[in-house]
Design a protein around this motif. Structure first.
Motif, PDB file in Angstrom:
ATOM      1  N   VAL A  30     -71.215  17.699   3.078  1.00 49.39           N
ATOM      2  CA  VAL A  30     -71.005  16.740   2.224  1.00 49.39           C
ATOM      3  C   VAL A  30     -70.001  15.932   2.565  1.00 49.39           C
ATOM      4  N   VAL A  31     -69.486  14.668   1.716  1.00 44.46           N
ATOM      5  CA  VAL A  31     -68.297  14.410   2.142  1.00 44.46           C
ATOM      6  C   VAL A  31     -68.658  13.162   1.188  1.00 44.46           C
ATOM      7  N   ALA A  32     -67.045  12.839   1.225  1.00 42.81           N
ATOM      8  CA  ALA A  32     -66.034  12.206  -0.144  1.00 42.81           C
ATOM      9  C   ALA A  32     -65.806  11.676   0.349  1.00 42.81           C
ATOM     10  N   LEU A  33     -66.203   9.820  -0.337  1.00 42.15           N
ATOM     11  CA  LEU A  33     -65.220   8.786   0.352  1.00 42.15           C
ATOM     12  C   LEU A  33     -65.046   8.004  -0.740  1.00 42.15           C
ATOM     13  N   THR A  37     -61.569   1.843   0.201  1.00 49.26           N
ATOM     14  CA  THR A  37     -60.813   2.002   1.241  1.00 49.26           C
ATOM     15  C   THR A  37     -61.559   2.464   2.151  1.00 49.26           C
ATOM     16  N   GLY A  38     -62.887   3.452   1.781  1.00 56.32           N
ATOM     17  CA  GLY A  38     -63.654   4.426   2.670  1.00 56.32           C
ATOM     18  C   GLY A  38     -62.713   5.076   3.124  1.00 56.32           C
ATOM     19  N   GLU A  39     -61.584   5.698   2.458  1.00 53.76           N
ATOM     20  CA  GLU A  39     -61.113   6.464   3.187  1.00 53.76           C
ATOM     21  C   GLU A  39     -61.335   7.823   2.308  1.00 53.76           C
ATOM     22  N   GLU A  40     -61.468   9.131   3.430  1.00 52.92           N
ATOM     23  CA  GLU A  40     -62.508  10.612   3.015  1.00 52.92           C
ATOM     24  C   GLU A  40     -61.373  11.033   2.684  1.00 52.92           C
ATOM     25  N   LEU A  41     -61.931  11.337   0.999  1.00 50.26           N
ATOM     26  CA  LEU A  41     -61.382  11.965  -0.225  1.00 50.26           C
ATOM     27  C   LEU A  41     -61.489  13.727   0.612  1.00 50.26           C
ATOM     28  N   GLY A  42     -62.557  14.230   0.945  1.00 51.64           N
ATOM     29  CA  GLY A  42     -62.362  15.728   1.847  1.00 51.64           C
ATOM     30  C   GLY A  42     -64.087  15.972   2.182  1.00 51.64           C
ATOM     31  N   ARG A  43     -64.529  16.931   2.020  1.00 49.40           N
ATOM     32  CA  ARG A  43     -66.144  17.492   3.109  1.00 49.40           C
ATOM     33  C   ARG A  43     -66.083  18.963   2.506  1.00 49.40           C
ATOM     34  N   PHE A  44     -67.372  19.291   2.391  1.00 50.89           N
ATOM     35  CA  PHE A  44     -67.267  20.469   2.362  1.00 50.89           C
ATOM     36  C   PHE A  44     -68.952  20.489   3.602  1.00 50.89           C
ATOM     37  N   ASP A  45     -68.393  21.614   4.480  1.00 53.56           N
ATOM     38  CA  ASP A  45     -69.138  21.984   5.547  1.00 53.56           C
ATOM     39  C   ASP A  45     -70.135  23.484   5.214  1.00 53.56           C
ATOM     40  N   VAL A  65     -77.712  13.384  -1.007  1.00 49.50           N
ATOM     41  CA  VAL A  65     -77.212  14.591  -2.233  1.00 49.50           C
ATOM     42  C   VAL A  65     -77.693  13.843  -3.673  1.00 49.50           C
ATOM     43  N   ALA A  66     -77.564  14.913  -4.707  1.00 51.29           N
ATOM     44  CA  ALA A  66     -78.370  14.451  -5.544  1.00 51.29           C
ATOM     45  C   ALA A  66     -76.402  14.443  -6.795  1.00 51.29           C
ATOM     46  N   TYR A  67     -76.292  13.811  -7.736  1.00 53.80           N
ATOM     47  CA  TYR A  67     -75.548  13.733  -8.645  1.00 53.80           C
ATOM     48  C   TYR A  67     -75.530  14.026 -10.417  1.00 53.80           C
ATOM     49  N   HIS A  68     -74.632  15.739 -11.201  1.00 52.78           N
ATOM     50  CA  HIS A  68     -75.662  15.563 -12.353  1.00 52.78           C
ATOM     51  C   HIS A  68     -74.376  16.066 -12.955  1.00 52.78           C
ATOM     52  N   ASP A  69     -73.898  15.625 -14.028  1.00 52.18           N
ATOM     53  CA  ASP A  69     -72.600  16.868 -15.038  1.00 52.18           C
ATOM     54  C   ASP A  69     -71.836  16.483 -13.833  1.00 52.18           C
ATOM     55  N   GLY A  70     -70.761  15.737 -13.645  1.00 53.57           N
ATOM     56  CA  GLY A  70     -69.962  16.258 -12.565  1.00 53.57           C
ATOM     57  C   GLY A  70     -69.912  17.627 -11.411  1.00 53.57           C
ATOM     58  N   ARG A  71     -71.049  17.176 -11.182  1.00 53.16           N
ATOM     59  CA  ARG A  71     -71.697  18.020  -9.703  1.00 53.16           C
ATOM     60  C   ARG A  71     -72.494  17.559  -8.573  1.00 53.16           C
ATOM     61  N   ILE A  72     -71.892  18.018  -7.905  1.00 54.17           N
ATOM     62  CA  ILE A  72     -73.276  17.312  -6.105  1.00 54.17           C
ATOM     63  C   ILE A  72     -73.680  19.039  -5.430  1.00 54.17           C
ATOM     64  N   TYR A  73     -75.197  18.114  -5.835  1.00 54.85           N
ATOM     65  CA  TYR A  73     -76.128  18.579  -5.188  1.00 54.85           C
ATOM     66  C   TYR A  73     -76.933  19.136  -3.882  1.00 54.85           C
ATOM     67  N   LEU A  84     -71.443  21.964  -6.466  1.00 49.14           N
ATOM     68  CA  LEU A  84     -69.970  21.358  -6.145  1.00 49.14           C
ATOM     69  C   LEU A  84     -69.577  21.161  -7.081  1.00 49.14           C
ATOM     70  N   GLU A  85     -68.594  20.635  -7.070  1.00 50.91           N
ATOM     71  CA  GLU A  85     -67.237  20.400  -8.159  1.00 50.91           C
ATOM     72  C   GLU A  85     -67.088  18.998  -7.557  1.00 50.91           C
ATOM     73  N   ALA A  86     -67.954  17.979  -7.936  1.00 50.33           N
ATOM     74  CA  ALA A  86     -67.767  16.752  -7.451  1.00 50.33           C
ATOM     75  C   ALA A  86     -65.760  16.559  -7.829  1.00 50.33           C
ATOM     76  N   LYS A  87     -65.426  16.461  -7.773  1.00 54.65           N
ATOM     77  CA  LYS A  87     -63.639  15.831  -8.119  1.00 54.65           C
ATOM     78  C   LYS A  87     -63.003  16.823  -7.108  1.00 54.65           C
ATOM     79  N   THR A  88     -63.641  18.360  -7.239  1.00 53.79           N
ATOM     80  CA  THR A  88     -62.602  18.972  -6.037  1.00 53.79           C
ATOM     81  C   THR A  88     -63.935  19.767  -4.256  1.00 53.79           C
ATOM     82  N   GLY A  89     -64.365  19.788  -4.490  1.00 55.31           N
ATOM     83  CA  GLY A  89     -65.381  19.806  -3.740  1.00 55.31           C
ATOM     84  C   GLY A  89     -65.605  21.042  -3.649  1.00 55.31           C
ATOM     85  N   THR A  90     -65.306  22.008  -4.570  1.00 55.67           N
ATOM     86  CA  THR A  90     -65.235  23.604  -4.749  1.00 55.67           C
ATOM     87  C   THR A  90     -66.994  23.851  -5.127  1.00 55.67           C
TER      88      THR A  90
END
Length: 229
Positions: A30-33, A37-45, A65-73, A84-90
């Motif tokens: 999972v990758v967040a951009l 700007t296209g800057e990579e904000l984070g990734r989860f392997d 992915v799917a998004y729901h209520d602040g989470r990425i699936y 995953l937590e959308a803002k932090t990738g946790t």
């Protein structure tokens, strides 16, 4: 341009939420951009083991992915569904949706149905029994599971539809293959009718001699396994 850093297939559409683009690369990474700007904000392997590529028909791709209520699936090639937590990738939770000892894979994107996350799987060409599962979006607990094909000619059958389906299959060794019918990607939820529509894939036994459009799934996976990541 954004580079995945891995020489494998990419088939995912991006989901835009609050100025961020969320998507996947190969292996369910999972990758967040930053959308502007296209800057990579984070990734989860998810750390899928390399041997699973032998069971991934047509490469270790992931369709998003799917998004729901602040989470990425996201689903992974080795059959996990991850929140995953959308803002932090946790990592919030991870659950194994299919038997890793069998050639099940997940390449499709999850679907959100109210407060549930719905996911299918692939592997019909390689001899598994297809099903669709729904999990609680907050906890990852299994809410329900629907099999697309019966488990045997005589049952026990999980519902009346599978009993009727079983009557249409021949009483031979085909049952040992699992019969296929995996729901590897296409699902649509109609909120007005409160209905979930699910598409299914190939049957098992899969006749490689009659396949249209190229080499067999088995031949492809052998090539990909030899090439590596």
């Amino acid at each position: 341009w954004w580079r995945t850093g891995r020489p494998r297939g990419v088939e995912a559409a991006r989901v835009m939420v609050d100025g961020g683009l969320y998507g996947t690369a190969s292996w369910g990474m999972v990758v967040a951009l930053e959308a502007r700007t296209g800057e990579e904000l984070g990734r989860f392997d998810p750390g899928v083991p390399g041997w699973k590529a032998r069971q991934a028909c047509w490469d270790v791709v992931n369709r998003g992915v799917a998004y729901h209520d602040g989470r990425i699936y996201v689903g992974t090639i080795d059959g996990r569904l991850i929140a995953l937590e959308a803002k932090t990738g946790t990592l919030i939770w991870s659950t194994q949706t299919a038997d890793r000892a069998k050639p099940y894979t997940i390449t499709g994107a999850p679907r959100i149905v109210k407060d549930l996350v719905v996911i299918g799987n692939g592997g019909a060409d390689l001899g598994v029994r297809g099903f669709v599962s729904a999990y609680d979006a907050k906890t990852g607990a299994l809410a329900w599971r629907f099999y697309t094909v019966p488990a045997s000619k005589d049952g026990p059958h999980e519902n009346e539809a599978l009993k009727q389906a079983a009557a249409t299959w021949s009483p031979n060794s085909m049952w040992e293959t699992g019969l296929g019918g995996t729901a590897w990607d296409s699902m649509v939820f109609d909120p007005e009718l409160d209905l979930l529509y699910v598409g299914t894939g190939n049957a098992s036994i899969y006749d490689r001699e009659k396949q249209i459009g190229g080499g067999s799934c088995r031949e492809t996976e052998e090539i990909r396994a030899a090439v590596g990541d």
